[in-house]
Scaffold this motif. Structure first.
Motif, PDB file in Angstrom:
ATOM      1  N   TYR A   9       0.825  -1.213   0.000  1.00  0.00           N
ATOM      2  CA  TYR A   9       0.000   0.000   0.000  1.00  0.00           C
ATOM      3  C   TYR A   9       0.863   1.268   0.000  1.00  0.00           C
ATOM      4  O   TYR A   9       0.384   2.350   0.348  1.00  0.00           O
ATOM      5  N   GLU A  10       2.135   1.121  -0.384  1.00  0.00           N
ATOM      6  CA  GLU A  10       3.069   2.253  -0.425  1.00  0.00           C
ATOM      7  C   GLU A  10       3.249   2.873   0.967  1.00  0.00           C
ATOM      8  O   GLU A  10       3.334   4.091   1.123  1.00  0.00           O
ATOM      9  N   VAL A  11       3.286   2.023   1.983  1.00  0.00           N
ATOM     10  CA  VAL A  11       3.495   2.444   3.364  1.00  0.00           C
ATOM     11  C   VAL A  11       4.691   1.677   3.910  1.00  0.00           C
ATOM     12  O   VAL A  11       4.867   0.484   3.612  1.00  0.00           O
ATOM     13  N   ILE A  12       5.520   2.360   4.708  1.00  0.00           N
ATOM     14  CA  ILE A  12       6.703   1.721   5.288  1.00  0.00           C
ATOM     15  C   ILE A  12       6.290   0.483   6.080  1.00  0.00           C
ATOM     16  O   ILE A  12       5.365   0.526   6.901  1.00  0.00           O
ATOM     17  N   GLY A  13       6.971  -0.626   5.820  1.00  0.00           N
ATOM     18  CA  GLY A  13       6.764  -1.853   6.577  1.00  0.00           C
ATOM     19  C   GLY A  13       7.957  -2.058   7.491  1.00  0.00           C
ATOM     20  O   GLY A  13       9.057  -2.322   7.013  1.00  0.00           O
ATOM     21  N   GLN A  14       7.744  -1.903   8.790  1.00  0.00           N
ATOM     22  CA  GLN A  14       8.871  -1.958   9.731  1.00  0.00           C
ATOM     23  C   GLN A  14       8.419  -2.630  11.015  1.00  0.00           C
ATOM     24  O   GLN A  14       7.254  -2.528  11.403  1.00  0.00           O
ATOM     25  N   GLU A  15       9.333  -3.282  11.664  1.00  0.00           N
ATOM     26  CA  GLU A  15       9.007  -4.128  12.812  1.00  0.00           C
ATOM     27  C   GLU A  15       8.330  -3.384  13.953  1.00  0.00           C
ATOM     28  O   GLU A  15       7.422  -3.910  14.591  1.00  0.00           O
ATOM     29  N   THR A  16       8.748  -2.166  14.264  1.00  0.00           N
ATOM     30  CA  THR A  16       8.231  -1.476  15.454  1.00  0.00           C
ATOM     31  C   THR A  16       7.620  -0.116  15.148  1.00  0.00           C
ATOM     32  O   THR A  16       7.200   0.586  16.056  1.00  0.00           O
ATOM     33  N   ASN A  17       7.576   0.271  13.878  1.00  0.00           N
ATOM     34  CA  ASN A  17       7.027   1.565  13.494  1.00  0.00           C
ATOM     35  C   ASN A  17       5.887   1.368  12.503  1.00  0.00           C
ATOM     36  O   ASN A  17       5.887   0.413  11.719  1.00  0.00           O
ATOM     37  N   GLY A  18       4.921   2.292  12.515  1.00  0.00           N
ATOM     38  CA  GLY A  18       3.825   2.218  11.569  1.00  0.00           C
ATOM     39  C   GLY A  18       2.960   0.988  11.777  1.00  0.00           C
ATOM     40  O   GLY A  18       2.823   0.472  12.895  1.00  0.00           O
ATOM     41  N   PRO A  19       2.352   0.463  10.705  1.00  0.00           N
ATOM     42  CA  PRO A  19       1.458  -0.700  10.835  1.00  0.00           C
ATOM     43  C   PRO A  19       2.140  -1.919  11.454  1.00  0.00           C
ATOM     44  O   PRO A  19       1.513  -2.659  12.222  1.00  0.00           O
ATOM     45  N   GLY A  20       3.423  -2.139  11.138  1.00  0.00           N
ATOM     46  CA  GLY A  20       4.131  -3.285  11.713  1.00  0.00           C
ATOM     47  C   GLY A  20       4.252  -3.182  13.217  1.00  0.00           C
ATOM     48  O   GLY A  20       4.068  -4.165  13.943  1.00  0.00           O
ATOM     49  N   GLY A  21       4.560  -1.972  13.706  1.00  0.00           N
ATOM     50  CA  GLY A  21       4.646  -1.768  15.151  1.00  0.00           C
ATOM     51  C   GLY A  21       3.309  -1.958  15.828  1.00  0.00           C
ATOM     52  O   GLY A  21       3.214  -2.525  16.927  1.00  0.00           O
ATOM     53  N   LEU A  22       2.252  -1.481  15.156  1.00  0.00           N
ATOM     54  CA  LEU A  22       0.903  -1.658  15.689  1.00  0.00           C
ATOM     55  C   LEU A  22       0.589  -3.139  15.873  1.00  0.00           C
ATOM     56  O   LEU A  22       0.148  -3.575  16.946  1.00  0.00           O
ATOM     57  N   PHE A  23       0.839  -3.944  14.846  1.00  0.00           N
ATOM     58  CA  PHE A  23       0.450  -5.352  14.923  1.00  0.00           C
ATOM     59  C   PHE A  23       1.373  -6.160  15.827  1.00  0.00           C
ATOM     60  O   PHE A  23       0.930  -7.121  16.461  1.00  0.00           O
ATOM     61  N   LYS A  24       2.617  -5.772  15.928  1.00  0.00           N
ATOM     62  CA  LYS A  24       3.487  -6.454  16.891  1.00  0.00           C
ATOM     63  C   LYS A  24       2.967  -6.208  18.311  1.00  0.00           C
ATOM     64  O   LYS A  24       2.956  -7.109  19.152  1.00  0.00           O
ATOM     65  N   ALA A  25       2.511  -4.990  18.563  1.00  0.00           N
ATOM     66  CA  ALA A  25       1.947  -4.664  19.875  1.00  0.00           C
ATOM     67  C   ALA A  25       0.645  -5.420  20.117  1.00  0.00           C
ATOM     68  O   ALA A  25       0.411  -5.945  21.214  1.00  0.00           O
ATOM     69  N   LEU A  26      -0.222  -5.497  19.105  1.00  0.00           N
ATOM     70  CA  LEU A  26      -1.500  -6.198  19.275  1.00  0.00           C
ATOM     71  C   LEU A  26      -1.291  -7.669  19.611  1.00  0.00           C
ATOM     72  O   LEU A  26      -2.051  -8.259  20.395  1.00  0.00           O
ATOM     73  N   ARG A  27      -0.265  -8.275  19.025  1.00  0.00           N
ATOM     74  CA  ARG A  27       0.013  -9.693  19.304  1.00  0.00           C
ATOM     75  C   ARG A  27       0.700  -9.886  20.653  1.00  0.00           C
ATOM     76  O   ARG A  27       0.496 -10.892  21.324  1.00  0.00           O
ATOM     77  N   THR A  28       1.529  -8.927  21.026  1.00  0.00           N
ATOM     78  CA  THR A  28       2.430  -9.113  22.167  1.00  0.00           C
ATOM     79  C   THR A  28       1.814  -8.727  23.498  1.00  0.00           C
ATOM     80  O   THR A  28       2.001  -9.421  24.513  1.00  0.00           O
ATOM     81  N   ILE A  29       1.081  -7.630  23.541  1.00  0.00           N
ATOM     82  CA  ILE A  29       0.618  -7.082  24.818  1.00  0.00           C
ATOM     83  C   ILE A  29      -0.253  -8.067  25.610  1.00  0.00           C
ATOM     84  O   ILE A  29      -0.033  -8.251  26.823  1.00  0.00           O
ATOM     85  N   PRO A  30      -1.227  -8.761  25.001  1.00  0.00           N
ATOM     86  CA  PRO A  30      -2.000  -9.717  25.805  1.00  0.00           C
ATOM     87  C   PRO A  30      -1.135 -10.823  26.415  1.00  0.00           C
ATOM     88  O   PRO A  30      -1.388 -11.256  27.556  1.00  0.00           O
TER      89      PRO A  30
END
Length: 435
Positions: free
Chosen positions: A104-125
């Motif tokens: 989608y022409e958006v930066i894909g990164q482990e802890t920033n942007g959408p990647g950071g969001l989804f890493k947090a969604l999986r990890t926090i619980p």
């Protein structure tokens, strides 16, 4: 005294870093038991890394017993320190975090942007479940979290549990200090930097050598083409000298994603075509590392581990743990509750800031307001972190969409929804709260 440390995510390729750090600091932190804990899917890696850890300790002739376990609750009983270094969904989840946004022409990164969001969604619980076990089985232990996104994980524990003995840790500040020391050709322990901000959004506000301020000198060096000031996992694109001179602060490598978004996106796209995304590169590196780790004659941390991006990780981790244990009162940058130290951010939020490290934990050193030039970006990222934590705990789709949309790396609500929907589907096995 007998000291018990439990490392959750013990099968990580980073574990030899941690073991090396404990060996180096045994004289001040007499660890007697090290429990390396993982899940069933990580059993093979746990055994490989665990055997290397045992060989390293045997070579050092240290009276440390290493236990390998797939039973977290068994391991946690009466622990003094618990460290967490997990990747929920393993490396395949990281690859999805990086590749899907690029579509989608958006930066894909482990802890920033959408990647950071989804890493947090999986990890926090998962982290909050671990905290419940700690409260029951070793309530006096300190939780030292290395799991990314470290700032959001710390925020979630402080906000959604009653457990307050948590510290988040990142190797970025120590990496910056080491690079500046090398740049100035001085010993690292002579360099002091006033760090303040958030995890992967921290600034060096002032730099001192032997107590004398050299900030302007360092800023001029940072902008030269000979001093890239980056890390293994982040492209070292040149800064515009006039911009950094106007900013009057030392950026961390992750700031490139926000101040050089278009250039970093193009760089990521090129690298993805040529060598694969960073997660795919790491997957190959890890396969090579674990082949090395299997060698029964290997009894040191192999130098190849530095390519993984974890330089100085053990120094930061073990220095923090030893300082808490010994009530040292030295100064280290960590993620902890703000408590008014940064006036520009809520008192009850997690921040990354220099702290005095005591037996009662980190005491943040007040800096007042952040400089106006950086304040807005830091506040926007903190809003993103807060909303992300809420989404991770509640599993609320609209809250997750809000978090995605307010992240500055995502260009619109329409794109945010498209990425969110695809990533929720891709990661549904690790997001039961949304199901």
């Amino acid at each position: 005294m007998m000291v018990k440390v439990v490392t959750i995510g013990g099968g990580s390729s980073y574990t030899p870093e941690l073991v090396e750090g404990f060996i180096k600091r045994y004289h001040e932190f007499p660890i007697s038991e090290l429990w390396l804990v993982d899940i069933e899917e990580g059993k093979e890696k746990l055994e490989v890394v665990g055997n290397l850890a045992k060989r390293m300790i045997e070579k050092a002739d240290m009276p440390i017993t290493v236990h390998l376990s797939l039973n977290r609750r068994e391991a946690l009983v009466d622990a003094d320190f618990v460290t967490t270094q997990m990747r929920i969904g393993q490396i395949e989840a990281r690859i999805l975090d990086e590749k899907i946004p690029l579509k989608y022409e958006v930066i894909g990164q482990e802890t920033n942007g959408p990647g950071g969001l989804f890493k947090a969604l999986r990890t926090i619980p998962v982290i909050l479940d671990i905290v419940k076990d700690i409260e029951e089985l070793c309530p006096n232990a300190w939780l030292v979290n290395f799991t990314n996104p470290a700032g959001m994980v710390t925020e979630a524990v402080l906000r959604y549990s009653n457990f307050k003995k948590v510290v988040g840790l990142c190797n970025v500040p120590i990496h910056i200090r080491m690079q500046i020391a090398e740049m100035l050709d001085v010993e690292a322990d002579r360099v002091h930097i006033d760090f303040a901000g958030l995890n992967h959004m921290v600034f060096g506000l002032h730099v001192f050598v032997d107590g004398e301020e050299v900030t302007e000198k360092v800023i001029n060096r940072v902008t030269s083409k000979d001093n890239k000031m980056s890390m293994q996992n982040i492209a070292a694109l040149d800064w515009e000298p006039e911009f950094i001179q106007a900013l009057q602060a030392i950026p961390c490598p992750y700031h490139r994603y926000y101040y050089k978004t278009r250039e970093m996106l193009e760089q990521e796209k090129r690298e993805a075509l040529e060598n694969g995304c960073r997660g795919e590169v790491v997957k190959k590196l890890e396969a090579e590392l674990f082949e090395l780790y299997k060698d029964p004659t290997l009894d040191i941390k192999p130098p190849q581990l530095e390519k993984r991006g974890g330089a100085y990780y053990s120094d930061a981790a073990c220095s923090l743990i030893a300082s808490i244990y010994n009530n040292k009162g030295d100064i280290q940058p960590v993620n902890t509750r703000n408590n008014g130290a940064i006036a520009s951010l809520p008192d009850d939020s997690a921040v990354e800031i220099n702290c005095v490290i005591t037996k009662d934990g980190p005491k943040p050193i007040a800096i007042g307001d952040l400089p106006v030039a950086v304040r807005g970006l830091v506040q926007q990222i903190k809003s993103f972190e807060r909303v992300t934590c809420d989404a991770a705990v509640t599993g609320n789709y609209r809250t997750a969409l809000l978090a995605m949309t307010i992240n500055p790396l995502v260009p619109s609500d329409v794109v945010a929804k498209q990425i969110l929907d695809e990533m929720l589907e891709a990661h549904k096995a690790y997001l039961p709260q949304f199901n």
